[in-house]
Design an enzyme around this catalytic site. Structure first.
Site, short mmCIF file in Angstrom:
data_model
loop_
_atom_site.label_atom_id
_atom_site.label_comp_id
_atom_site.label_asym_id
_atom_site.label_seq_id
_atom_site.Cartn_x
_atom_site.Cartn_y
_atom_site.Cartn_z
N GLY A 13 -64.95 -6.96 -17.75
CA GLY A 13 -63.62 -6.51 -17.32
C GLY A 13 -63.17 -7.31 -16.10
O GLY A 13 -63.89 -8.17 -15.58
N ASP A 35 -71.87 -5.08 -21.21
CA ASP A 35 -70.49 -4.86 -21.65
C ASP A 35 -70.48 -4.84 -23.17
O ASP A 35 -71.37 -5.42 -23.81
CB ASP A 35 -69.57 -5.98 -21.14
CG ASP A 35 -68.10 -5.54 -21.10
OD1 ASP A 35 -67.57 -5.34 -19.99
OD2 ASP A 35 -67.48 -5.36 -22.18
N TYR A 153 -57.88 9.99 -17.52
CA TYR A 153 -58.60 9.01 -16.71
C TYR A 153 -58.79 9.54 -15.27
O TYR A 153 -59.87 9.46 -14.70
CB TYR A 153 -57.80 7.71 -16.72
CG TYR A 153 -58.27 6.62 -15.81
CD1 TYR A 153 -59.42 5.89 -16.07
CD2 TYR A 153 -57.52 6.27 -14.68
CE1 TYR A 153 -59.82 4.86 -15.23
CE2 TYR A 153 -57.91 5.25 -13.85
CZ TYR A 153 -59.07 4.54 -14.12
OH TYR A 153 -59.45 3.53 -13.30
N1 SER Z 1 -55.24 0.50 -12.63
C1 SER Z 1 -55.60 1.77 -13.14
C2 SER Z 1 -54.77 2.17 -14.28
O1 SER Z 1 -53.63 1.76 -14.31
C3 SER Z 1 -55.47 2.82 -12.07
O2 SER Z 1 -56.67 2.85 -11.39
O3 SER Z 1 -55.21 2.90 -15.11
#
Ligand code: SER
Length: 337
Positions: A13, A35, A153
């Site tokens: 990533g 990964d 998330y």
């Molecule tokens: N960059 C991330 C996202 O957009 C936020 O931590 O999910």
């Protein structure tokens, strides 16, 4: 004899690749990376790479049998937009995967008789501002405020912060003998922008997408309103933050989760800065009200005074330097424009 290693999950990533590059530049020869994807050809061969899933118990068992881990940078995750499309899968990867890595770290700590450092990137997504007025009034948000994430998330990250604290303080607290515990350290990152890589599946992606599309001469429809404001940081500062926190003496740390940030432009300001460098760029706004809602729930700015005080955090790039010295020159080289 097991080989000593530093494990990086999610190594292919954006953060992973930049972290590998930095650690190799510091002559770190013990990198073990994991990964689902292969590493890019230029990185392959410089580290020991395992291709596979953090949820694969056999793979993790192999890691434990072959390596003595000194530190784990657990970067593997599904970002916020992707997680909303597959919330249960996000939970499996972001939470179950992290739990397994923490169990592995605990096991390794016990075997070594010394805590394994577990470095975990959390996110502005751990916050949830109820509306734009509150967001504007809240200003710079501290770690303990507004912990009401509006995304899968964000929920995953916030819970894993708590899991990290649990594994480093209370794991097996009723056992007859107190086991060696892990050394958990966590950063809440703002949106990240790299000149070399593109994020995938995030909701702060509009900023790097504006920039990369402009450099490539491609039109871009920004999916948030021009007045949308969240904090950002360029990738070199994110890597510095990870490594500085990882190396900080334990006695200097007053907490386990730290905000870090650099600058908080609106999407309109990002567009203006990009247009200064690429005046022909075609960037307009076509807000997607659902993704807009997610970005609106994130704070406009973070209070990172604890990181500044405890371990000397200070971004090297303010917004001017970020664009003039890092993003624009590197992106011009990358796309030869
Ligand atoms: N960059 C991330 C996202 O957009 C936020 O931590 O999910």
């Amino acid at each position: 004899m097991r080989k000593k290693a530093i494990l990086i999950t999610g190594a292919a990533g954006e953060i992973g690749l930049a972290l590998i590059e930095k650690l190799l530049a510091q002559d770190e020869a013990r990198l073990l990376t994991l990964d689902l994807r292969p590493l890019p050809p230029e990185t392959m061969g410089t580290v020991t790479h395992m291709e596979g899933d953090i949820l694969d118990a056999a793979l993790l068992a192999r890691v434990v049998s072959e390596y003595e881990l000194e530190a784990i940078y657990h970067l593997a995750a599904l970002l916020s937009t992707r997680s909303e499309f597959s919330p249960e899968m996000a939970h499996r990867v972001n939470v179950d995967g992290t739990l397994r890595l923490m169990q592995l770290a605990a096991d390794q700590s016990e075997r070594r008789g010394q805590p394994v450092r577990f470095i975990f990137p959390s996110s502005i997504a751990a916050y949830g501002m109820p509306d734009l007025q509150t967001k504007a009034q809240a200003g710079r948000v501290k770690e303990g405020e507004w912990n009401y994430p509006a995304t899968m998330y964000g929920c995953n990250k916030l819970y894993c912060e708590l899991l990290g604290s649990y594994f480093s303080r209370h794991y097996q607290q009723l056992a007859a003998r107190r086991p060696e515990l892990i050394d958990f350290r966590c950063l809440r990152f703002p949106g990240l922008i790299s000149a070399f890589t593109m994020p995938s599946g995030g909701t702060s992606d509009y900023a790097p997408e504006i920039l990369h599309a402009a450099a490539k001469g491609e039109p871009y429809h920004c999916f948030v309103r021009p007045d949308t404001r969240i904090p950002f940081m360029v990738m070199p500062d994110a890597i510095t933050a990870l490594l500085t926190l990882a190396q900080a003496p334990a006695e200097t740390l007053s907490r386990q989760v730290y905000n870090v940030t650099s600058f908080s432009p609106t999407a309109g300001e990002v567009r203006e800065l990009v247009l200064r460098a690429f005046p022909e760029a075609r960037i307009d706004y076509q807000p997607d009200h659902k993704r807009q809602g997610i970005v609106d729930s994130w704070p406009a700015d973070l209070d990172d005074s604890a990181a500044r005080q405890d371990w000397g955090w200070r971004p090297a790039y303010d917004i001017r330097r970020a664009f003039d010295d890092y993003l624009i020159p590197n992106i011009r080289r990358r796309y030869q424009v």
